[in-house]
Design a protein around this motif. Structure first.
Motif, PDB file in Angstrom:
ATOM      1  N   ILE A  95       4.027   1.744   2.579  1.00 27.19           N
ATOM      2  CA  ILE A  95       4.820   2.713   1.978  1.00 27.19           C
ATOM      3  C   ILE A  95       4.246   4.150   1.998  1.00 27.19           C
ATOM      4  O   ILE A  95       3.241   4.422   1.625  1.00 27.19           O
ATOM      5  CB  ILE A  95       5.114   2.205   0.394  1.00 27.19           C
ATOM      6  N   THR A  96       5.453   4.806   2.856  1.00 22.08           N
ATOM      7  CA  THR A  96       4.622   6.243   3.184  1.00 22.08           C
ATOM      8  C   THR A  96       5.563   7.227   2.084  1.00 22.08           C
ATOM      9  O   THR A  96       5.142   8.371   2.372  1.00 22.08           O
ATOM     10  CB  THR A  96       5.162   6.437   4.374  1.00 22.08           C
ATOM     11  N   SER A  97       6.535   7.040   1.198  1.00 20.91           N
ATOM     12  CA  SER A  97       6.934   8.040   0.568  1.00 20.91           C
ATOM     13  C   SER A  97       7.308   7.527  -1.047  1.00 20.91           C
ATOM     14  O   SER A  97       7.677   6.183  -0.971  1.00 20.91           O
ATOM     15  CB  SER A  97       8.091   8.641   1.227  1.00 20.91           C
ATOM     16  N   TYR A  98       7.622   8.205  -1.984  1.00 17.83           N
ATOM     17  CA  TYR A  98       7.937   7.741  -3.134  1.00 17.83           C
ATOM     18  C   TYR A  98       9.413   7.217  -2.910  1.00 17.83           C
ATOM     19  O   TYR A  98       9.892   6.390  -3.790  1.00 17.83           O
ATOM     20  CB  TYR A  98       7.766   8.767  -4.216  1.00 17.83           C
ATOM     21  N   GLU A  99      10.241   7.845  -2.242  1.00 24.62           N
ATOM     22  CA  GLU A  99      11.528   7.302  -1.949  1.00 24.62           C
ATOM     23  C   GLU A  99      11.521   5.954  -1.606  1.00 24.62           C
ATOM     24  O   GLU A  99      12.619   5.111  -1.845  1.00 24.62           O
ATOM     25  CB  GLU A  99      12.453   8.413  -1.059  1.00 24.62           C
ATOM     26  N   LEU A 102       0.833  -1.311  -0.099  1.00 27.04           N
ATOM     27  CA  LEU A 102      -0.120  -0.168   0.022  1.00 27.04           C
ATOM     28  C   LEU A 102       0.751   1.349   0.073  1.00 27.04           C
ATOM     29  O   LEU A 102       1.620   1.399   0.915  1.00 27.04           O
ATOM     30  CB  LEU A 102      -0.877   0.261   1.172  1.00 27.04           C
ATOM     31  N   VAL A 103       0.587   2.113  -0.958  1.00 26.76           N
ATOM     32  CA  VAL A 103       1.405   3.435  -1.101  1.00 26.76           C
ATOM     33  C   VAL A 103       0.352   4.431  -0.409  1.00 26.76           C
ATOM     34  O   VAL A 103      -0.593   4.650  -1.139  1.00 26.76           O
ATOM     35  CB  VAL A 103       1.900   3.701  -2.401  1.00 26.76           C
ATOM     36  N   ASN A 104       0.761   4.997   0.608  1.00 29.82           N
ATOM     37  CA  ASN A 104       0.048   6.255   1.235  1.00 29.82           C
ATOM     38  C   ASN A 104       0.928   7.298   1.767  1.00 29.82           C
ATOM     39  O   ASN A 104       1.534   7.262   2.837  1.00 29.82           O
ATOM     40  CB  ASN A 104      -0.833   5.766   2.462  1.00 29.82           C
TER      41      ASN A 104
END
Length: 142
Positions: A118-122, A98-100
């Motif tokens: 996942i909490t950031s694009y990096e 999950l990307v948040n």
């Protein structure tokens, strides 16, 4: 090469930008990414034939994926289609990453069906899809 199904709303500029950013990161990592908006039926939009073909294409995309990467943009309330895709992936034993990037609180049913948050694009760029490290959501849920 891992096959990824990218679940995401794509109904306004913000959602499209977020989806394109995640898609591009995943492809940069050498992953085979199925994007529903790139695989819709060519039939007339909204017709029963279009709906059937698009639905079947998306379900097959999840069935053929190794991992579902899902983007949520609004925490507790988000796109019902994306929520359905997350639920279907969970029910079929597909790991959900999950990307948040908003940092907003996540609904219980989404939070407890994910494999990794996942909490950031990096962080997404650095995430190893071969190892698939478990990264649970540990914050308050709705």
């Amino acid at each position: 090469m891992k096959k990824i199904y990218l679940a995401s709303p794509f109904f306004n500029e913000k959602e499209i930008k977020s989806m394109e950013t995640v898609r591009d990161i995943l492809r940069q990592k050498g992953l085979d990414v199925f994007v529903p908006s790139e695989n819709q039926s060519a039939k007339e939009f909204g017709t029963l034939e279009w709906r059937k073909e698009t639905f079947e294409s998306d379900v097959n995309g999840i069935d053929n994926a190794d991992v579902v990467v899902a983007i949520i943009n609004q925490g507790n309330y988000d796109d019902s289609g994306t929520a359905w895709e997350i639920g279907y992936a969970f029910a079929t034993k597909k790991p959900v990453v999950l990307v948040n990037v908003t940092g907003e609180t996540i609904n219980l049913m989404i939070a407890d069906s994910l494999h990794a948050l996942i909490t950031s694009y990096e962080e997404l760029l650095a995430y190893d899809f071969d190892k698939l490290e478990v990264k649970p959501y540990m914050e308050y849920v709705w």
